[in-house]
Design a protein around this motif. Structure first.
Motif, short mmCIF file in Angstrom:
data_model
loop_
_atom_site.label_atom_id
_atom_site.label_comp_id
_atom_site.label_asym_id
_atom_site.label_seq_id
_atom_site.Cartn_x
_atom_site.Cartn_y
_atom_site.Cartn_z
N ARG A 81 -27.69 -89.22 -25.63
CA ARG A 81 -27.83 -88.07 -26.54
C ARG A 81 -26.54 -87.30 -26.75
O ARG A 81 -26.55 -86.24 -27.39
CB ARG A 81 -28.86 -87.10 -25.96
N ASP A 110 -27.20 -91.02 -18.32
CA ASP A 110 -27.77 -91.24 -19.66
C ASP A 110 -26.88 -90.57 -20.70
O ASP A 110 -26.84 -89.34 -20.81
CB ASP A 110 -29.19 -90.64 -19.68
N ARG A 148 -28.23 -86.42 -17.16
CA ARG A 148 -27.96 -86.50 -18.60
C ARG A 148 -26.91 -85.46 -18.92
O ARG A 148 -27.23 -84.30 -19.19
CB ARG A 148 -29.24 -86.25 -19.37
N TYR A 154 -30.65 -89.58 -11.58
CA TYR A 154 -30.48 -89.62 -13.03
C TYR A 154 -29.83 -88.34 -13.51
O TYR A 154 -30.23 -87.25 -13.08
CB TYR A 154 -31.86 -89.81 -13.67
N ILE A 187 -26.46 -95.66 -19.21
CA ILE A 187 -27.46 -96.14 -20.16
C ILE A 187 -27.43 -95.26 -21.40
O ILE A 187 -27.04 -94.09 -21.33
CB ILE A 187 -28.90 -96.21 -19.60
N ALA A 188 -27.81 -95.87 -22.53
CA ALA A 188 -27.89 -95.07 -23.76
C ALA A 188 -29.27 -95.30 -24.37
O ALA A 188 -30.18 -94.50 -24.21
CB ALA A 188 -26.78 -95.47 -24.71
N GLY A 189 -29.48 -96.46 -24.99
CA GLY A 189 -30.82 -96.78 -25.50
C GLY A 189 -31.71 -97.22 -24.34
O GLY A 189 -32.88 -96.85 -24.26
#
Lengths: 286, 663, 153
Positions: free
Chosen positions: A56, A53, A11, A9, A31-33
């Motif tokens: 944000r 991700d 971000r 993962y 992925i976002a939400g």
């Protein structure tokens, strides 16, 4: 129980970092939400080598209005559309579609970009954005490109976003004064796929239709689709025009028997909601 | 702490919340085909390691089906999509799930038997039987009176998933020769006896403790393969084993309800007096049937004369095997089916004769105690019906309405137990029927307090526990208030007597008494249910329920708040079941609904307000005078709602759910 | 991976597997078992928690996605030992049966009432449209929330 497989993962802090990660991996997954992305991981429908991700990323945030045009970042949450203070007819249409997404809790999680990119024919935002003639700003390593949403979907759950691209923003002009809007979602079981969604915008000058846009989605169609209505410009709409629009809509019916109804039922529902939409936005000219 | 307060503060203790040191998590590899011969299974514990058969099942039926025994893990062939084939475990639940993905099941395709027609035409799905007819019954006697008119129809209720919000789950821990089980259940006794029969362990070596139980609706009454295999793994490893069912598993492989076909014919006079009922009830019991499944067609058929005086009846009742998950009881368990069948036929008769459906019902309601040709005894129902039609405002309603009038028979069979223990200034109560918080504590407190004179605040109902109360039956079939209520009443009387003998104040003494109350059905225990519904069309022309009023007879109301909540819950179920709730199977026998939403569980904004009128239609001949409530709303609601929908759409409702009949 | 969260006003820093779901982090890592898992697909709302002040379904989120957030679970929804007005109202009317849905419904309803002064019945039903109750037909719960709305905060 459903648990995601082992994942890596990341971000990233910027779009360019996200794009680099996309390009460096063979099976990246954005992925976002997470409402659909995490669910698909839980169902082990995919085995990504990296989950990225982008929920944000500041560059994907914000709703702006400049030069009569909205720019909505793809990571904007669905609720932000609803809570926004913009209230032109175009934005109001989008608001109504946004408030039809899932339920209040899912609307706090899901993003505009997710709703657009998943390609579930029953998602709420695509028909509204089709009616609004939205342009999708898509970013890749080599730069960005704009694509009208009307050519974005190529099949259920399939679109023209390349593996190493990110939907940056959704842009559309506010049609402005004199436009009327309509959105309606028809489902049998709540939180199951909808049978048919319809979004419409129209401007009527005197008795003549200046502009009419109707788009439909839902399990009754293959992909969210705009109905061809350019011929109606300048015409005083009567029963004949209404019937022609309804027929054009029903021709889009995928018409398969399944848990969302028989072929006949779906066709009937497309006709009904199209008629409702037409009468609502064209108003009392009939 | 009050149990409601405990739960709304998040302090409940459900099975999933139980964690023990060194716990192992089990996952089950399942068949991905509805029917096939097993060629090989690679990975996990398989039938060759753990060769067990389900010993017995729930809802008061202790015996197993000997003709077709259900293997805990499929042995030579698989018979339904989702059937357990192998089990894996790990100390990390995510890793257990990784492991189950690695199990390879190879099968040779066999054509599945999915529909009832296929079940009748195709060869048997099991080698041990000669036809898919699992059981067959004849009820009543042939008769010749055909009256002046006859109406005939074929009615069907689709399968429905029970979908309690908490799925099934178990923690098994075999230690020092004792199998300790914590479980979400309607009956710790079904589980204990089922595990005992399946594993070959003596009952005394099994202790079953009920965890907070997050709904059940029938699906948690029985022992299931997963419980046996989790217990086996604990016996093998000496460690506690936890298994929590995923919703996906629940939708494919728990025991759904309904799947009932009725082909019926009513004969009547021109004035609407029914002279005879003929027909056939066919039940899809899935791949395996316990005694409950095998008996279900006869149980449904027996109720068909309902609250009416129908002098002649002749019915065939059959259960058929299909390649689907085994059938279980669901909300009302056979009662909503009977109610739907009979009431739909009466509406058809009313239409044929152009008489108001309520008038036809009045014409046939019993005026004195009536013994039906099917062996059912009901008290006079006409007065109740008259009152109900008046009180619900039926006569003044518009055209898009439906009325139904039926009976609710509580499952008093087997009796029930209760234990009261007075110690240290507190009264503790255990019931043989295990509450999954349908508010049993309210009637328990009321009864014990009224009998003993001890204020309710000193009285506590405990969760099911085979150690604290050795024998019991279970919570199902609208039985708790009536049977468990009677047992606790008896125990309270005994405690009072003990204290009086000692000349002591009850609460300051130490007393303990367990009562086992036997009970047989008495017509005074049967409730009458009158439901009135009105319907509308929504913007797109789909039917919706506008209002629903229940006028139900509960005997002496022990707790109005719990009765009302039970009834509104049952009515909500009736609405979704009529309109859109179901599990369907594709041609390959694969279940189609894969999420709880796809199965059509209703949400708040899809439902109308309900009105509940609690009628005191006479007390039952029990110590407390109460009758059953249970799933009265589902039993009473289905046909009334179906009729209102039929009136608003102008289309005869033959098949539930309606939104599929559009196919 | 390292995450930092504030749960029910307490800071937590720890190492989690990237695949760990937020609901399992709360239940298994922190022992806050009041948050339940009902449907696993975001349909039932049993796993509802407040994330940065808004209710979300914690079974559809990775713990990693919540890094840096403030979370309130049912255990922290009322300050101290007492109950908030929604909890009190449900307790008084005994609107629950099995209670499995209660945590999610209390959180969704509490948040809703904070933003809506005088809701009507259909507003309340809409506000609960992400939460399933299988026992009661919703009516007793809807009534309890309406009653709570009439109470001063």
């Amino acid at each position: 129980m459903l648990y995601p497989p082992q994942i890596n993962y990341e971000r990233p802090e910027s779009i360019s970092e996200a794009l680099s990660l996309l390009n460096e991996h063979s099976r990246p997954f954005l992925i976002a939400g997470g409402t659909i992305g995490v669910l698909n991981l839980k169902r082990r429908a995919l085995s990504p080598d990296l989950v990225i991700d982008i929920g944000r990323l500041k560059e994907l945030k914000g709703i702006d209005f400049r030069d009569e045009k909205y720019r909505i970042g793809s990571a904007v949450k669905i609720y932000e559309i609803i809570d926004s203070e913009f209230n032109g007819p175009g934005f109001s249409l989008l608001k109504k579609a946004a408030s039809s997404v899932g339920d209040p809790l899912l609307r706090n999680m899901g993003t505009v970009g997710g709703n657009v990119c998943i390609g579930d024919p029953s998602n709420d935002l695509p028909p509204a954005l089709l009616a609004l003639g939205a342009e999708l700003n898509i970013v890749g390593k080599a730069g960005s490109r704009n694509l009208n949403i009307s050519s974005f979907y190529i099949g259920p759950y399939r679109n023209l976003l390349a593996k190493n691209e990110i939907l940056g923003s959704i842009n559309f002009a506010e049609p402005g004064k004199g436009y009327r809007w309509f959105y309606y979602k028809h489902y049998i079981r709540h939180l199951d796929h909808s049978v048919v969604n319809v979004a419409a915008l129209a401007k009527v000058e005197g008795k003549k239709i200046d502009d009419l846009r109707i788009a439909i989605g839902g399990m009754s169609v293959r992909v969210p689709t705009l109905i061809e209505t350019s011929w109606i410009k300048g015409i005083t709409a009567g029963q004949e025009e209404l019937q022609r629009v309804v027929k054009l809509a029903s021709e889009k019916c995928l018409c398969l028997d399944d848990r969302h109804g028989s072929a006949e039922y779906k066709k009937n529902m497309i006709e009904k909601v199209t008629q409702m939409a037409f009468l609502s936005v064209v108003g009392g000219v009939l | 702490m009050e149990y409601t307060d405990r739960l709304i503060k998040g302090h409940g203790k459900y099975v999933a919340d139980i964690t023990l040191p060194e716990m192992l998590y089990m996952e089950v590899a399942r068949s991905k085909v509805a029917r096939g011969n097993i060629i090989s299974v690679k990975g996990g514990i398989t039938a060759s390691d753990a060769n067990f058969y389900l010993g017995s099942s729930g809802e008061g039926y202790g015996e197993a089906n000997v003709a077709v025994r259900q293997p805990v893990l499929a042995e030579k062939y698989v018979s339904y999509y989702g059937q357990p084939v192998a089990a894996v475990y790990d100390s990390n639940k995510y890793v257990a799930r990784d492991l189950v993905e690695t199990v390879e099941i190879k099968t040779e395709y066999l054509e599945p038997v999915v529909t009832l027609d296929q079940a009748l035409k195709l060869p048997p799905i099991h080698p041990s039987i000669t036809s898919n007819r699992a059981s067959e019954f004849i009820l009543g006697n042939e008769f010749t009176n055909k009256g002046d008119v006859e109406v005939e129809d074929e009615l069907y209720l689709e399968r429905v998933i029970t979908d309690p919000l908490e799925t099934r789950g178990i923690v098994s821990f075999y230690r020092d020769g004792i199998l300790n089980v914590w479980i979400s259940t309607q009956s710790v006794y079904s589980i204990r006896d089922g595990l005992s029969a399946s594993l070959g362990l003596p009952r005394a070596a099994i202790r079953v403790m009920q965890a907070d139980t997050g709904g059940a609706f029938g699906s948690k009454s029985a022992v299931y393969p997963e419980y046996v295999i989790a217990s086996y793994i604990s016996m093998k490893t000496g460690k506690p084993v936890k298994w929590i069912e995923s919703r996906e598993e629940h939708l494919m492989a728990s025991r759904p309800g309904r799947g009932a076909l009725g082909k019926l014919k009513l004969s009547a006079t021109r004035e609407g007096k029914i002279v005879g009922l003929r027909g056939e009830i066919v039940i899809d019991i899935g791949a395996y049937g316990d005694m409950l499944g095998l008996n279900s067609p006869a149980w449904i058929a027996r109720q068909l004369t309902g609250p009416y005086e129908i002098a002649n009846a002749y019915l065939k009742a059959i259960a058929l095997y299909t390649n689907k998950a085994p059938l279980g009881p669901y909300r009302g368990a056979g009662r909503p089916e009977a109610s739907f069948f009979t009431e739909r036929m009466i509406d058809l008769l009313a239409d044929k004769l152009s008489i108001d459906p309520a008038e036809v019902r009045l014409k046939n309601a019993t005026e004195s105690t009536f013994r039906s040709p099917l062996g059912l005894v009901v008290n006079a129902s006409k007065q109740f019906l008259e009152n109900g039609l008046r009180e619900t405002g039926y006569w003044n309603m518009g055209a898009c309405k439906g009325v139904s009038f039926f009976i609710l028979i509580p499952a008093v069979f087997g009796g029930e137990s209760a234990r009261i223990s007075v110690k240290d200034g507190k009264i503790n109560v255990w019931l043989g029927g295990n509450a999954h918080w349908q508010r049993h504590e309210l009637f328990v407190r009321k009864i014990v307090s009224e009998v003993t004179g001890v204020p309710e605040k000193y009285i506590e109902l405990n969760k099911g526990n085979t150690e604290e109360l050795e024998y019991g039956v279970g919570t199902w079939g609208s039985r708790s208030a009536i049977v468990a209520g009677q047992a606790v009443y008896r125990a309270a009387l005994k405690i009072k007597e003990m204290a009086e003998k000692e000349g002591k104040d009850i609460i300051s003494g130490t007393y303990d008494y367990s009562a086992m109350e036997d009970m047989s059905l008495d017509p005074s225990m049967i409730s009458f249910l009158l439901t009135v519904t009105s319907a509308n069309l929504n913007e797109v022309g789909d039917p919706i329920v506008k209002s629903c009023t229940a006028f139900y007879d509960v005997g002496e109301p022990l707790s109005k708040v719990s009765i009302t909540g039970q009834i509104t819950g049952g009515l909500a179920q009736a609405i979704s079941e009529v309109l859109y709730e179901s599990q369907t199977y594709n041609k390959e026998g694969k279940p189609e609904a894969q999420t709880i939403s796809e199965a059509g569980v209703p949400y708040a904004q899809q439902l109308p307000r309900f009105s509940v009128i609690i009628s005191q239609g006479g007390k039952s001949n029990t110590l407390h005078g109460a009758k059953g409530v249970g799933e009265a709303g589902t039993v009473g609601g289905l046909p009334s709602i179906a009729r209102a929908i039929e009136n608003v759409t102008g289309k005869r409702v033959r098949k539930l759910p309606v939104m599929y009949s559009v196919r | 991976m390292k995450i930092k969260l504030n749960v029910n006003s307490e800071d937590y820093t720890g190492d989690v597997e990237p695949r760990l779901l937020l609901v399992d982090f709360l239940r298994d890592t922190l022992g806050l078992t009041g948050t339940h898992v009902g449907c696993e697909t975001g349909s039932c709302g049993s796993c509802t928690v407040l994330l940065d002040g808004r209710p979300v379904k914690s079974c559809l989120m990775l713990a990693a996605q919540a890094d840096g957030s403030r979370i309130i679970t049912i255990e922290g929804i009322s300050k101290g030992e007492g109950m908030n007005r929604v909890q009190k109202s449900i307790s008084e009317s005994k609107a629950l049966q099995c209670g499995f849905c209660a945590s999610g419904i209390v959180i969704a309803a509490t948040w809703f009432l904070e933003r809506n002064e005088n809701p009507n019945e259909s507003d309340v039903r809409e506000a609960l449209s992400g939460n399933i109750c299988r026992c009661t037909g919703y009516q007793p719960i809807v009534d309890a929330v309406l009653n709570a709305s009439k109470e001063v905060k």
